[in-house]
Scaffold this active site. Structure first.
Site, PDB file in Angstrom:
ATOM      1  N   ASP A 166      -6.973  -8.869 -11.471  1.00 20.58           N
ATOM      2  CA  ASP A 166      -6.563  -7.488 -11.720  1.00 20.58           C
ATOM      3  C   ASP A 166      -5.777  -7.362 -13.026  1.00 20.58           C
ATOM      4  OD1 ASP A 166      -6.681  -8.152  -8.728  1.00 20.58           O
ATOM      5  OD2 ASP A 166      -6.918  -5.981  -8.722  1.00 20.58           O
ATOM      6  N   ASP A 196     -11.612  -7.244 -11.226  1.00 24.82           N
ATOM      7  CA  ASP A 196     -10.943  -6.134 -11.899  1.00 24.82           C
ATOM      8  C   ASP A 196     -10.480  -6.574 -13.288  1.00 24.82           C
ATOM      9  OD1 ASP A 196     -11.494  -4.528  -9.772  1.00 24.82           O
ATOM     10  OD2 ASP A 196      -9.413  -4.217  -9.150  1.00 24.82           O
ATOM     11  N   ASN A 218     -13.653  -3.888  -7.565  1.00 23.91           N
ATOM     12  CA  ASN A 218     -14.098  -2.492  -7.489  1.00 23.91           C
ATOM     13  C   ASN A 218     -14.119  -1.836  -8.868  1.00 23.91           C
ATOM     14  OD1 ASN A 218     -11.242  -2.994  -6.885  1.00 23.91           O
ATOM     15  ND2 ASN A 218     -11.028  -0.767  -6.922  1.00 23.91           N
ATOM     16  N   HIS A 223     -12.700 -10.560  -4.124  1.00 22.34           N
ATOM     17  CA  HIS A 223     -11.727  -9.599  -4.661  1.00 22.34           C
ATOM     18  C   HIS A 223     -10.825  -8.985  -3.588  1.00 22.34           C
ATOM     19  CE1 HIS A 223      -9.947  -6.979  -7.564  1.00 22.34           C
ATOM     20  NE2 HIS A 223     -10.260  -5.920  -6.842  1.00 22.34           N
ATOM     21  N   HIS A 269      -4.204  -0.825   0.083  1.00 18.43           N
ATOM     22  CA  HIS A 269      -5.548  -1.343   0.403  1.00 18.43           C
ATOM     23  C   HIS A 269      -5.577  -2.075   1.752  1.00 18.43           C
ATOM     24  CE1 HIS A 269      -7.031  -0.203  -3.466  1.00 18.43           C
ATOM     25  NE2 HIS A 269      -6.425  -1.148  -4.138  1.00 18.43           N
ATOM     26  N   HIS A 319      -6.998  -7.483  -5.923  1.00 22.77           N
ATOM     27  CA  HIS A 319      -7.112  -6.105  -5.449  1.00 22.77           C
ATOM     28  C   HIS A 319      -5.756  -5.464  -5.144  1.00 22.77           C
ATOM     29  CE1 HIS A 319      -9.447  -2.717  -4.268  1.00 22.77           C
ATOM     30  NE2 HIS A 319      -9.286  -2.842  -2.968  1.00 22.77           N
TER      31      HIS A 319
HETATM   32 FE   LIG Z   1      -9.373  -3.962  -7.078  1.00 20.03          FE
END
Ligand SMILES: [Fe+2]
Ligand SMILES: *[C@@H]1O[C@H](CO)[C@@H](O)[C@H](O)[C@H]1NC(C)=O
Ligand SMILES: *[C@@H]1O[C@H](CO)[C@@H](O)[C@H](O)[C@H]1NC(C)=O
Ligand SMILES: *[C@@H]1O[C@H](CO)[C@@H](O)[C@H](O)[C@H]1NC(C)=O
Ligand SMILES: *[C@@H]1O[C@H](CO)[C@@H](O)[C@H](O)[C@H]1NC(C)=O
Ligand SMILES: *[C@@H]1O[C@H](CO)[C@@H](O)[C@H](O)[C@H]1NC(C)=O
Length: 462
Positions: A168, A195, A232, A317, A327, A354
């Site tokens: 990330d 990410d 994502n 992830h 999340h 994530h």
């Molecule tokens: Fe993510």
């Protein structure tokens, strides 16, 4: 006197608080840091500056070109013209005796963005554990650029290797600190847990932010392979812009050696580097029973040979174990699908991102549950992996400081700070793991553990 008593009382209270939190299991770090999200570094930041010279190759990055590192794929972008697809390489910087021919492509995104010329070329027939010099860009012009990398050593059970673990990342000032700290701690290759650029947080998924990100990380990834997991923010699914092919920017820019491990898509695959077998899974591609990813993983776990690569590391992830409210439980359906396999296979470590904070778990599993028996509490299992959430690279969305209370038994240590980790494999039985928070000096370790191998030396601790 009263003062003294108050002090003693305070100490007792603190100790009791510590003991009771220890009894529940883990530590929630009380380290204080700014929780404020920072914007991305400005477009004219030094780290985004294109190299000098007309049409000079930029955004240079490498990843494995086969499963074990006897091939390396070099990627780069020329902004204005196609230029040469050739990588010149060799053992000496002043004598690049070999060439590899690549291809180029362009893609567009929305109505406004058209990429530069994205080149990919795979250098094959390399020797293990060898330093190669390489150059991209046309021959003798001032715009050609030179780099070097070292191939991973030949796979073997006691071959030491040091992985950087970054997730990330994005492109804020924090991201720049994370990368600088990783460079100072030094690793041989990076397991990137998804990410990358966060370009999709800009209006119209401004794909110029994919270009700036690649220029920013070039200082590491042009010199050592980064192994890519998708997150994502790689989806870039934007029907409102007419973009309905998921992973379009990512797959155009970042090749992975998926075919070498029998995978049918770039999003899930494996590599075998030194003494590690690394499996990359895709949280955002179908993984239900009978899907291509499910079938591939079922076969892949049978292909792992712990006599050659003792360390089984899985990258995904979206975390399967996270006690952060942010999340929360998004990785649950994949955990239900695959956790039993990984425990049966005695996987050593599962890396996830994530969630924008840091967390490390005990060896727990939650595989006893069926829909009728109610046995849904994670329990200690010496065959189970340690789960590490390393989604703290420092992106534009800021930190996730929303821990759930009480801290669950499975959570050993958690802290909402930006940072990165390293996993240093020493031999077939031992690997040393460290997490660094950015707010400390580069040499300060904020969390660490010795991991013992689940196949060769399973212990009840780590
Ligand atoms: Fe993510
Ligand atoms: C470069 O390497 C080749 C092959 O090893 C050799 O024949 C040639 O003499 C070298 N050139 C220079 C300038 O060192
Ligand atoms: C690379 O491609 C060019 C043009 O197709 C060709 O002339 C050259 O021989 C190729 N080089 C290699 C090393 O395959
Ligand atoms: C990013 O970090 C590098 C290395 O520490 C430094 O040279 C550079 O100035 C930093 N850039 C920004 C925009 O902070
Ligand atoms: C621990 O893992 C093994 C291997 O998957 C499994 O057979 C066993 O049932 C697990 N134990 C518990 C208590 O979940
Ligand atoms: C593996 O490394 C650990 C940690 O340095 C050490 O204690 C152990 O003796 C080593 N094992 C072998 C077989 O060399």
């Amino acid at each position: 006197m009263a003062m003294e008593a108050a002090c003693v009382l305070a100490v007792v209270v603190v100790v009791l608080a510590f003991l009771s939190s220890a009894a529940r299991g883990g530590v929630t770090s009380t380290y204080r840091r700014s929780l404020q999200a920072l914007p991305d570094m400005p477009i004219d930041a030094d780290v985004f500056r294109p190299p000098p010279g007309f049409n000079a190759p930029e955004q240079v990055h490498i990843t494995l070109g086969d499963q074990t590192g006897r091939a390396m794929t070099v990627s780069w972008v020329t902004p204005k013209l196609p230029d040469s697809n050739v990588v010149r390489y060799g053992l000496r910087a002043d004598n690049l005796t070999h060439t590899a021919n690549g291809t180029f492509r362009r893609y567009s995104f929305g109505r406004k963005y058209r990429s530069g010329f994205i080149h990919h070329a795979t250098l094959t027939g390399l020797d293990y554990g060898t330093k190669y010099h390489y150059a991209v860009g046309s021959g003798d012009t001032a715009s050609a650029r030179s780099f070097s990398f070292t191939t991973p050593p030949k796979p073997g059970p006691d071959v030491p290797y040091k992985f950087g673990l970054i997730g990330d990342l994005g492109q804020t000032f924090h991201s720049n600190d994370t990368l600088s700290h990783y460079e100072a701690c030094g690793g041989d290759a990076v397991l990137f847990i998804g990410d990358l650029s966060y370009a999709d947080n800009h209006p119209g998924h401004d794909n110029n932010r994919w270009d700036t990100w690649a220029r920013f990380v070039e200082r590491s990834v042009a010199y050592q392979p980064w192994i890519w997991t998708t997150g994502n923010h790689e989806l870039d699914f934007a029907p409102e812009l007419g973009e309905t092919t998921p992973f379009k920017p990512f797959t155009n820019r970042y090749p992975t050696p998926f075919g070498a491990s029998g995978s049918t898509r770039p999003l899930w695959y494996s590599v075998r580097m030194a003494s590690a077998h690394v499996i990359v899974l895709a949280s955002y591609a179908a993984y239900g029973k009978y899907t291509p990813q499910w079938r591939w993983l079922e076969g892949e776990l049978r292909r792992v040979d712990r006599a050659v690569t003792p360390w089984l590391i899985v990258c995904v992830h979206s975390p399967w174990y996270s006690s952060n409210g942010y999340h929360y439980m998004e990785g649950e359906s994949m955990r239900v699908e695959f956790e039993r396999w990984l425990v049966d296979a005695k996987a050593d470590v599962v890396l996830a991102g994530h969630v924008h904070s840091y967390e490390r778990t005990r060896r727990v599993s939650n595989v006893a549950y069926d829909i009728a028996n109610g046995m849904a509490t994670p329990v200690f299992n010496r065959s189970a992996p340690v789960y590490i959430n390393i989604g703290d690279g420092g992106n534009i969305e800021g930190l996730a400081d929303d821990f759930r209370w009480p801290q669950p038994d499975y959570s050993v240590f958690r802290e909402a700070s930006f940072g990165h980790a390293t996993l240093q494999i020493v031999n077939r039985t031992h690997a040393f793991y460290e997490w660094h928070r950015n707010s400390d000096g580069v040499k300060v370790v904020a969390d660490h553990a010795w991991f013992t191998n689940r196949y060769w030396f399973p212990t009840d601790t780590n």
